[in-house]
Design a protein around this motif. Structure first.
Motif, PDB file in Angstrom:
ATOM      1  N   TRP A  40       0.845  -1.199   0.000  1.00  0.00           N
ATOM      2  CA  TRP A  40       0.000   0.000   0.000  1.00  0.00           C
ATOM      3  C   TRP A  40       0.882   1.252   0.000  1.00  0.00           C
ATOM      4  O   TRP A  40       0.642   2.209  -0.735  1.00  0.00           O
ATOM      5  CB  TRP A  40      -0.909  -0.009   1.233  1.00  0.00           C
ATOM      6  N   GLN A  41       1.910   1.224   0.796  1.00  0.00           N
ATOM      7  CA  GLN A  41       2.863   2.336   0.879  1.00  0.00           C
ATOM      8  C   GLN A  41       3.501   2.608  -0.481  1.00  0.00           C
ATOM      9  O   GLN A  41       3.655   3.773  -0.890  1.00  0.00           O
ATOM     10  CB  GLN A  41       3.935   1.983   1.900  1.00  0.00           C
ATOM     11  N   GLU A  42       3.891   1.550  -1.188  1.00  0.00           N
ATOM     12  CA  GLU A  42       4.544   1.717  -2.478  1.00  0.00           C
ATOM     13  C   GLU A  42       3.618   2.347  -3.507  1.00  0.00           C
ATOM     14  O   GLU A  42       4.065   3.071  -4.402  1.00  0.00           O
ATOM     15  CB  GLU A  42       5.070   0.364  -2.985  1.00  0.00           C
ATOM     16  N   LEU A  43       2.327   2.080  -3.416  1.00  0.00           N
ATOM     17  CA  LEU A  43       1.362   2.585  -4.396  1.00  0.00           C
ATOM     18  C   LEU A  43       0.750   3.918  -4.002  1.00  0.00           C
ATOM     19  O   LEU A  43       0.470   4.761  -4.860  1.00  0.00           O
ATOM     20  CB  LEU A  43       0.251   1.552  -4.619  1.00  0.00           C
ATOM     21  N   PHE A  44       0.520   4.133  -2.705  1.00  0.00           N
ATOM     22  CA  PHE A  44      -0.202   5.321  -2.251  1.00  0.00           C
ATOM     23  C   PHE A  44       0.694   6.364  -1.577  1.00  0.00           C
ATOM     24  O   PHE A  44       0.211   7.393  -1.138  1.00  0.00           O
ATOM     25  CB  PHE A  44      -1.321   4.915  -1.289  1.00  0.00           C
ATOM     26  N   GLY A  45       1.982   6.074  -1.462  1.00  0.00           N
ATOM     27  CA  GLY A  45       2.905   7.071  -0.926  1.00  0.00           C
ATOM     28  C   GLY A  45       3.163   6.972   0.564  1.00  0.00           C
ATOM     29  O   GLY A  45       4.195   7.425   1.038  1.00  0.00           O
ATOM     30  N   ARG A  46       2.245   6.387   1.311  1.00  0.00           N
ATOM     31  CA  ARG A  46       2.440   6.140   2.734  1.00  0.00           C
ATOM     32  C   ARG A  46       1.601   4.931   3.113  1.00  0.00           C
ATOM     33  O   ARG A  46       0.562   4.663   2.519  1.00  0.00           O
ATOM     34  CB  ARG A  46       2.061   7.349   3.586  1.00  0.00           C
ATOM     35  N   GLY A  47       2.052   4.193   4.103  1.00  0.00           N
ATOM     36  CA  GLY A  47       1.324   3.007   4.514  1.00  0.00           C
ATOM     37  C   GLY A  47       0.080   3.370   5.305  1.00  0.00           C
ATOM     38  O   GLY A  47      -0.045   4.468   5.849  1.00  0.00           O
TER      39      GLY A  47
END
Length: 772
Positions: A485-492
């Motif tokens: 999720w962090q990799e796609l949305f910028g933060r976990g």
């Protein structure tokens, strides 16, 4: 002053300043519209207050505890006070008799908590109201949220039923509607395509893909693009990039001599595993314990290189056991941070001060990784046999034709890789963490607070993998889902991706994290399905435009009311430049390479011994390999990538920080790769028999990944004309001499130099290296 350079300066300053705006974070921002929950939760409402304002003096640290009072344990918090046995810190149901509430609301400087001398901020009115309501409701303590196995909650009911694309959106929209915030509209097709292409392959979309997507008006046009991108070999490379940080992969041993390490076949396996969609349980089990599996094969052995990526020494005179213990600790700590999101290392010398993890339990975890048949030092800097350390395996030409056909072995030289292989060794608790201060002997085991180790599991790394993937393990699925999720949305969803413990951040949408984690596990740990689920959501597809209202109410985008703008990681900045210019070498896997680098960096920091004593730049196609294949020497990591916050891979890293410095603008303006790419793309454009506007429009689309508007096109055209007038043959020759890629002989050098300046300006736009 000339208009051309002035324009480039504006572009570059714009890149730097707007990058600061895009990536700037506001820590500690408090929501202005706090809503009192119907039921106050200790985990999500009370414990954060206690942790910030109370645990300094009344928490787990016995050395700093005041008045004998602990508020982190219910059995201690409900006891009579040591200094006043008739009083209690907490009395369930009665705030007016609970000293905690009385002290935090008192105006008497001799009574108030926190005391003025502590330099801690006083509780807000909302915080004291929360404590009051919690006490009234029984002052119920809860087990830490991350140690409770996740369960799927029902999908929240929402008003805007037309917005959700899948289950993710119900959880996001439910939170937004509670705050009275509407989600953003979907991003336009050009920006959405750029975003998803970078997220799934690490590369910008091609012109052909842009045209195809823009022309496709079918309802499933976006899904078709997602499926197409996930089938590309570049998907495995992009997915592997984050895992290389987790696994602390590098091409050198570290420490003083920092000689070459031949670990790259393991990297080839990681790319292969992602492209072939190995399920997460298989992916992890093979890396943890491939050598312990029944009838294991060479691929499973190669996967265990994950455990051997830590630093190793080749220095003479070191204490063998001291370094061997450090290797074991590194493997243990990597397991903790990367796979279960726990700061196990905090219990190396004493019981963990915040999490329910004893020093004994740390060394029980340590025991799983303490059986490797290795030494702290087994050689000094030398030939190919020292590039891997025992236990190790040879990758033969027969392997390349058979089971290891994904390994990109390019020559007939001997290729050896470090792997796992156990012996029998006792494990002791180490007093104060000192390598030779043996305490009690311990057996392999796991922290009881997370999940007791089942007696039916073998007490080795294969058993540990089973424990990790046990349905009752509360951390494994959550941690991996959060990282993706962090990799796609910028933060976990949990911002502290490597710390799910007591001092880590609380999840901003716990129900969503738990739903995704259970869904991921129950669908066979299917990684590609998980990634597609995320990028297909309406949440992911939102525009990145931030209204003033949203910037005020949700500055860090914790509620996901818009798409987060995030600068590309260091490797992807390089990949973008190479791909858009046509220089990119798309060869998958193989040994790492040394591209352009300022002279003398290695030599200044080298011991003068070994293959990596001096920097030997690669030539030819190797110059244009993706950023993930740039050789990482731990003591002197690649300079340009370091400026863009790349990891030097000293230790496990699950979340890269994003900084903004003038050096980043200087890299984009002066790095030979960027300038060479500008020249090559300019030459390709000038070879086209098309009008100037068409050339610049094409360049803009290739680099920025959208069509320019009239104003942008006019500015760039004027810039080209200004450069054309101000450039002479001497300055053109100097400008065009950068880089080794051959230059066509049949092009006008003045025009080519002017177009090169235009392309360089495009590369220096903030929008170019940011997902929008």
């Amino acid at each position: 002053m000339k208009k051309g350079p002035n324009l480039l300066f504006i572009f570059c300053v714009g890149f730097f300043l707007s990058g600061m705006t895009a990536c700037k974070q506001t820590p500690g921002t408090q929501q202005a519209d706090e809503v009192m929950p119907d039921t106050v939760s200790y985990n999500f409402n009370i414990r954060p207050i206690f942790s910030d304002k109370c645990f300094k003096c009344h928490g787990p640290d016995a050395n700093k505890r005041e008045a004998g009072l602990r508020l982190d344990l219910p059995e201690e918090a409900f006891k009579a006070l040591r200094d006043n046995p008739k009083s209690h810190a907490l009395i369930a149901g009665n705030p007016s008799l609970s000293e905690v509430y009385l002290r935090v609301t008192s105006d008497d400087s001799t009574m108030m908590m926190p005391p003025p001398s502590s330099n801690l901020k006083r509780l807000t009115g909302f915080e004291t109201d929360l404590i009051k309501k919690w006490i009234k409701q029984g002052a119920k303590y809860e087990k830490h949220w991350a140690f409770i196995a996740p369960k799927k909650a029902p999908l929240p009911k929402v008003k805007e039923t037309a917005w959700p694309k899948n289950e993710i959106d119900y959880f996001v929209l439910g939170n937004l509607e509670k705050k009275g915030i509407a989600p953003n509209e979907e991003a336009d097709k050009e920006r959405l395509l750029k975003r998803v292409s970078l997220d799934l392959t690490g590369l910008p979309p091609t012109l052909a893909l842009m045209d195809k997507f823009l022309a496709d008006n079918s309802p499933n046009a976006y899904e078709k693009v997602v499926d197409q991108l996930m089938k590309q070999p570049a998907y495995g490379e992009k997915m592997a990039l984050h895992w290389l940080d987790v696994a602390r992969y590098a091409d050198s041993h570290g420490y003083q001599d920092d000689n070459y390490r031949s670990a790259w076949p393991w990297r080839d396996w990681v790319i292969h595993a992602f492209n072939n969609n190995y399920t997460y349980d298989k992916f992890i089990t093979w890396q943890l314990a491939g050598d312990l599996m029944p009838n294991y094969n060479k691929e499973q052995l190669l996967a265990t290189g994950f455990n051997r990526n830590h630093k190793m020494t080749e220095e003479g005179g070191v204490i063998d056991e001291e370094y061997r213990i450090s290797y074991v600790a590194d493997r243990t700590n990597t397991f903790g941070k990367g796979l279960i999101g726990m700061t196990l290392e905090c219990a190396t010398c004493h019981d963990h001060k915040y999490d329910p993890l004893s020093q004994k339990e740390y060394y029980q975890m340590f025991a799983f990784f303490n059986q490797v048949n290795e030494k702290g030092i087994v050689s000094v800097v030398g030939g190919p046999e020292t590039y891997a350390k025992k236990p190790m395996m040879e990758v033969t030409n027969a392997d390349i034709k058979g089971i290891l056909n994904f390994v990109n072995k390019q020559d007939s030289n001997k290729l050896i890789v470090s792997i796992m292989g156990d012996t029998s060794r006792k494990t002791f608790l180490l007093k104060r963490g000192v390598y030779d201060a043996h305490g009690d002997e311990v057996e392999a085991g796991t922290p009881k607070a997370i999940l007791p180790y089942p007696a039916s599991y073998p007490k080795n790394r294969l058993g540990l993998a089973k424990w990790l993937l046990d349905k009752q393990n509360p951390l494994t699925a959550r941690v991996f889902v959060n990282q993706q999720w962090q990799e796609l949305f910028g933060r976990g969803i949990v911002k502290t991706a490597g710390d799910f413990g007591m001092q880590g951040d609380l999840p901003k949408n716990a129900a969503l994290l738990d739903w995704l984690s259970v869904d991921f596990r129950d669908h066979g740990w299917d990684i590609k399905r998980l990634i597609k689920q995320m990028v297909m959501s309406a949440t992911y597809r939102q525009s990145a435009v931030i209204s003033p209202e949203k910037l005020k109410m949700d500055p860090e985008n914790e509620l996901l009311s818009y798409s987060s703008r995030a600068r590309l990681t260091a490797e992807l900045v390089r990949d973008m430049v190479l791909a858009t210019s046509g220089l990119l070498n798309k060869n998958i896997g193989g040994p790492s390479v040394n591209p352009y680098q300022p002279p003398g960096l290695w030599e200044m920091a080298s011991s003068g011994r070994g293959q990596l004593a001096t920097y030997k730049q690669v030539h030819g196609p190797g110059l244009y390999r993706r950023g993930m294949y740039t050789l990482i020497k731990r003591t002197v990591p690649p300079a340009s990538m370091g400026i863009f916050d790349a990891s030097n891979r000293d230790q496990c890293e699950v979340r890269r920080l994003r900084t903004n410095t003038p050096l980043q603008a200087l890299v984009m303006m002066n790095d030979p790769t960027v300038l060479e790419a500008s020249r090559v793309l300019a030459a390709n454009l000038m070879a086209d028999k098309t009008p100037l506007n068409s050339k610049i429009t094409k360049a803009f689309r290739m680099v920025v990944c959208r069509k320019p508007n009239e104003k942008e096109l006019s500015v760039l055209t004027s810039y080209y004309q200004d450069e054309l007038k101000s450039t002479n043959s001497k300055t053109a020759d100097k400008l065009l001499s950068v880089g080794e890629f051959p230059m066509p002989d049949n092009l006008d050098k003045i025009k080519l130099a002017a177009m090169m300046k235009v392309v360089a300006a495009l590369y220096n736009l903030e929008e170019t290296i940011v997902k929008t």
